[in-house]
Motif scaffolding. Structure first.
Motif, PDB file in Angstrom:
ATOM      1  N   LEU A  68       0.830  -1.206   0.000  1.00 15.19           N
ATOM      2  CA  LEU A  68       0.000   0.000   0.000  1.00 15.19           C
ATOM      3  C   LEU A  68       0.868   1.262   0.000  1.00 15.19           C
ATOM      4  O   LEU A  68       0.451   2.313  -0.470  1.00 15.19           O
ATOM      5  N   ALA A  69       2.065   1.164   0.558  1.00 14.12           N
ATOM      6  CA  ALA A  69       3.033   2.259   0.516  1.00 14.12           C
ATOM      7  C   ALA A  69       4.390   1.661   0.166  1.00 14.12           C
ATOM      8  O   ALA A  69       4.718   0.556   0.593  1.00 14.12           O
ATOM      9  N   ARG A  70       5.170   2.403  -0.577  1.00 15.82           N
ATOM     10  CA  ARG A  70       6.448   1.879  -1.037  1.00 15.82           C
ATOM     11  C   ARG A  70       7.399   1.619   0.142  1.00 15.82           C
ATOM     12  O   ARG A  70       7.455   2.403   1.097  1.00 15.82           O
ATOM     13  N   LEU A  71       8.151   0.524   0.050  1.00 19.11           N
ATOM     14  CA  LEU A  71       9.203   0.226   1.005  1.00 19.11           C
ATOM     15  C   LEU A  71      10.522   0.691   0.401  1.00 19.11           C
ATOM     16  O   LEU A  71      10.991   0.159  -0.605  1.00 19.11           O
ATOM     17  N   TRP A  72      11.110   1.715   1.003  1.00 18.39           N
ATOM     18  CA  TRP A  72      12.287   2.349   0.424  1.00 18.39           C
ATOM     19  C   TRP A  72      13.573   1.660   0.862  1.00 18.39           C
ATOM     20  O   TRP A  72      13.668   1.101   1.959  1.00 18.39           O
ATOM     21  N   SER A  73      14.564   1.718  -0.007  1.00 17.63           N
ATOM     22  CA  SER A  73      15.927   1.357   0.393  1.00 17.63           C
ATOM     23  C   SER A  73      16.519   2.533   1.156  1.00 17.63           C
ATOM     24  O   SER A  73      15.938   3.617   1.190  1.00 17.63           O
ATOM     25  N   LEU A  74      17.692   2.315   1.750  1.00 17.19           N
ATOM     26  CA  LEU A  74      18.357   3.383   2.491  1.00 17.19           C
ATOM     27  C   LEU A  74      19.699   3.716   1.853  1.00 17.19           C
ATOM     28  O   LEU A  74      20.439   2.825   1.429  1.00 17.19           O
ATOM     29  N   ASP A  75      19.995   5.000   1.787  1.00 18.54           N
ATOM     30  CA  ASP A  75      21.325   5.425   1.369  1.00 18.54           C
ATOM     31  C   ASP A  75      22.333   4.935   2.404  1.00 18.54           C
ATOM     32  O   ASP A  75      22.008   4.809   3.588  1.00 18.54           O
ATOM     33  N   LEU A 124       3.816  -6.329   7.044  1.00 18.76           N
ATOM     34  CA  LEU A 124       2.585  -6.939   7.539  1.00 18.76           C
ATOM     35  C   LEU A 124       1.409  -5.995   7.334  1.00 18.76           C
ATOM     36  O   LEU A 124       1.513  -4.801   7.606  1.00 18.76           O
ATOM     37  N   THR A 125       0.299  -6.535   6.878  1.00 21.22           N
ATOM     38  CA  THR A 125      -0.912  -5.754   6.676  1.00 21.22           C
ATOM     39  C   THR A 125      -1.986  -6.180   7.664  1.00 21.22           C
ATOM     40  O   THR A 125      -2.304  -7.379   7.764  1.00 21.22           O
ATOM     41  N   TYR A 126      -2.510  -5.212   8.418  1.00 20.29           N
ATOM     42  CA  TYR A 126      -3.593  -5.471   9.377  1.00 20.29           C
ATOM     43  C   TYR A 126      -4.813  -4.660   8.963  1.00 20.29           C
ATOM     44  O   TYR A 126      -4.704  -3.459   8.685  1.00 20.29           O
ATOM     45  N   GLY A 223       4.437   1.909   7.890  1.00 21.96           N
ATOM     46  CA  GLY A 223       4.641   2.478   6.556  1.00 21.96           C
ATOM     47  C   GLY A 223       3.382   3.065   5.942  1.00 21.96           C
ATOM     48  O   GLY A 223       3.464   3.933   5.072  1.00 21.96           O
ATOM     49  N   TYR A 224       2.229   2.572   6.400  1.00 26.85           N
ATOM     50  CA  TYR A 224       0.957   3.052   5.825  1.00 26.85           C
ATOM     51  C   TYR A 224      -0.131   2.963   6.886  1.00 26.85           C
ATOM     52  O   TYR A 224      -0.191   2.017   7.674  1.00 26.85           O
ATOM     53  N   SER A 225      -0.995   3.941   6.913  1.00 24.83           N
ATOM     54  CA  SER A 225      -2.202   3.888   7.720  1.00 24.83           C
ATOM     55  C   SER A 225      -3.241   4.792   7.080  1.00 24.83           C
ATOM     56  O   SER A 225      -2.921   5.896   6.636  1.00 24.83           O
TER      57      SER A 225
END
Length: 665
Positions: A68-75, A124-126, A223-225
């Motif tokens: 639902l929201a992008r999971l970003w990599s880290l610099d 995880l999605t709840y 990450g998303y709500s």
């Protein structure tokens, strides 16, 4: 059934997330079996039932899951200078924003520091409080659905108190190192490392295989709500804890970047004490409005950076194996590998533990093959296993004769032993060196080189021989001047007045360490009484079981040991037990309390501080929990101090304060 589910899930949460179980395994099993019976009789399975953590069917494949929201990599920052460069960019962006928006300026940046786990990212999605999906990170936008596998992780809540809409929570699936070690003790195919073990289990189509690995998980981000927001990182962490997610106790907040950078060295120092793998630390801006304003590049958030540690695992080629003899006669294989850079040093030698270790790790035919190795701090690197599955190397031939003295070897369990205790040079040198070591007789300036020289040139074959040395013998040795000879003789004379527990430790009784020898000294009070003790008397001690008792009896029944001890006593060695008094101990604030020591004090060693605390009735332990009353925090205190702060435990952060509380200052 609803009541049982709520009760069992609460017990699961206390055991796997809080690490504070409130019921025994037997009590839990009784309730679990009752729920299974009710589900069988009713034919109904209610949402959140713990019986559904492990599915019974082999899955056909993984389905795609769009986050639902992008999971970003880290610099990544490879050095503290890289961290400072990242921070300068942050400060510039904040200043630019505030110049353009003077009425709604962003606050001065503050920072949160978290551990960077070496496992598999979980999303995880709840929905309405129920776990409805779990997936891998994948591309960051689309991952693989692994709900059945993730349900087997007991620290993952199947339901949460927050039941308003949908949220996505990110964390890391890991395998604890202690769990990996226990798994490999009986595994037909041992796992090479914890990271691959966790990732392989979560991407295995059979959830039962995943369950057997007994994985764990830490959570660090929402990450998303569609219903809730947070003003800062602390609020988000509090939300995660309140909703039964397992949050690592090591999360620290700082107002200044230099304080954040200083803490990185503490993490590096504590790294080898953790029961899970980390490969770095993550620094984030705490304020959520600042995060939103800073935004993202094509790949990374501008408000976070990952500080990467030097690699502790790599692969190299196993070139040869030699065999070394220890003071107990144990034969230890040492591997020579193709030189490789690891954790800042060039590695050429690795430990293999024993012949059982070689066979268990499928290394019997690995000479010339590529292998995984790991290094933790200054410890000699360990070979974890083969990097290839085939027996594509030459055979490691196990010795049948001692490489030092030629005596036949005996196999006991997974180890080989040389039983020539009186004629095997490495054993004798090892025994003498151990006898003189600081935790034993504490003979100042004595080293393994001294032991070798005395063995070769003076004929020292037993610790007792040390007390017969003369000035004339020593002055004639290479590198022994008058000053050094006198210093050694003075140190030997000083060591004669020793406490019984140190003397027992110095003797090197098999299967006993400092804790056991202290318990023996405290209980029996004299060397004669201990040497006359029976097995029944020995096993009444808390630290002594049947195996240890047999080791003690066998050791003191050996005529050679009896002769050695008698000779030392005749030459003036006088081991004395600490005086036992029936007078009540001096009462202090520590009496009856549980205390943890961490870090380095200016003048007191940790052992000295522990003895002072135990003398007034404190119980000194090695780990921080809710039962801990005090933490004594010296310089470079790390994760134990952090956990104590989070649990609200009283912290004593100076030696002066400690001594005052003990009534000594």
């Amino acid at each position: 059934m609803e009541e049982l589910i709520a009760q069992l899930n609460r017990y699961n949460y206390e055991y796997y997330t809080l690490d504070t179980p409130t019921v025994s395994d037997k009590e839990y099993d009784v309730l679990y079996d009752e729920l299974v019976q009710l589900e069988r009789e009713s034919g109904a399975i209610l949402p959140g039932s713990p019986t559904q953590r492990v599915g019974g069917e082999l899955l056909k494949g993984f389905s795609e899951h769009r986050h639902l929201a992008r999971l970003w990599s880290l610099d990544k920052a490879q050095s503290v200078d890289d961290v400072r460069t990242w921070n300068q960019r942050v400060l510039k962006l904040v200043n630019d924003y505030n110049t353009k928006n003077p009425n709604t300026p962003l606050p001065q940046p503050s920072y949160v520091l978290e551990l960077k786990y070496d496992g598999l990212t979980l999303n995880l999605t709840y929905t309405d409080g129920k776990l409805v999906q779990a997936s891998t990170r994948g591309s960051g936008e689309v991952g693989e659905g692994i709900l059945a596998q993730v349900k087997t992780i007991r620290s993952v809540p199947l339901t949460i108190p927050y039941q308003e809409g949908t949220i996505e929570v990110q964390g890391e699936g890991i395998m604890n190192l202690s769990v990996l070690a226990k798994y490999n003790e009986t595994a037909v195919d041992p796992l090479k490392n914890a990271r691959n073990a966790a990732a392989g289990a979560l991407r295995n189509l059979n959830p039962k295989v995943t369950a057997e690995r007994k994985l764990n998980a830490f959570f660090y981000n929402v990450g998303y709500s569609d219903t809730i927001g947070f003003q800062n990182h602390q609020e988000m962490v509090d939300f995660l804890r309140a909703n039964h997610f397992k949050v690592n106790p090591y999360i620290t907040f700082f107002d200044f970047i230099e304080d954040t950078i200083a803490e990185l060295s503490n993490i590096v120092a504590q790294r080898d004490q953790l029961d899970y793998l980390i490969d770095g630390a993550v620094i984030k801006i705490t304020d959520m409005r600042t995060r939103e304003a800073l935004g993202y590049t094509d790949k990374f958030p501008r408000w976070a950076v990952a500080f990467k540690f030097e690699a502790e695992e790599t692969t190299t080629v196993l070139e040869s194996v030699s065999w070394e003899v220890g003071r107990t006669g144990k034969i230890t294989p040492v591997a020579r590998v193709e030189a490789v850079e690891l954790a800042g040093v060039t590695v050429q030698n690795c430990t293999l533990n024993n012949i059982g270790d070689i066979e268990r790790k499928n290394l019997k035919y690995a000479l010339g093959s590529r292998v995984f190795i790991r290094r933790s701090n200054d410890v000699i690197p360990e070979i974890l296993g083969k990097a290839t599955e085939d027996n594509d190397g030459e055979e490691i031939v196990f010795p049948t004769a001692c490489p030092a003295c030629g005596s036949s070897l005996e196999q006991r369990g997974a180890h080989l032993f040389c039983n020539n205790r009186l004629g095997c040079k490495p054993q004798l040198i090892g025994r003498i060196t151990h006898f003189a070591s600081r935790d034993a007789m504490d003979i100042e300036s004595f080293s393994v080189m001294t032991a070798e020289q005395l063995y070769d040139e003076v004929g020292v074959r037993d610790p007792a021989d040390l007390y017969s040395l003369t000035f004339d013998q020593l002055i004639g040795l290479d590198r022994f001047g008058e000053k050094k000879a006198n210093k050694l003789l003075e140190a030997l004379e000083k060591s004669k007045a020793c406490d019984l527990s140190s003397f027992l430790f110095a003797l090197g009784i098999p299967n006993t360490g400092k804790t056991t020898t202290k318990a023996l000294a405290d209980h029996f009070g004299s060397l004669d009484k201990l040497m006359a003790a029976t097995a029944d008397e020995l096993i009444t001690l808390q630290d002594v079981g049947a195996i240890v008792a047999d080791s003690i009896l066998t050791f003191f029944a050996d005529p050679r040991m009896q002769t050695s001890i008698r000779t030392m006593i005749e030459l003036g060695v006088s081991p004395t037990a600490a005086a036992v008094t029936n007078e009540p101990k001096q009462e202090t604030i520590f009496t009856g309390k549980t205390v943890v020591l961490t870090g380095t004090l200016p003048t007191l060693s940790r052992d000295e501080a522990a003895k002072k605390l135990e003398a007034v009735g404190a119980k000194v332990t090695g780990s921080v929990s809710k039962k801990t009353d005090f933490v004594i925090a010296g310089e470079s205190a790390g994760s134990k101090l952090t956990k104590a702060q989070q649990l609200g435990i009283r912290i004593i952060d100076s030696e002066e304060e400690l001594l005052q509380m003990l009534g000594e200052a």
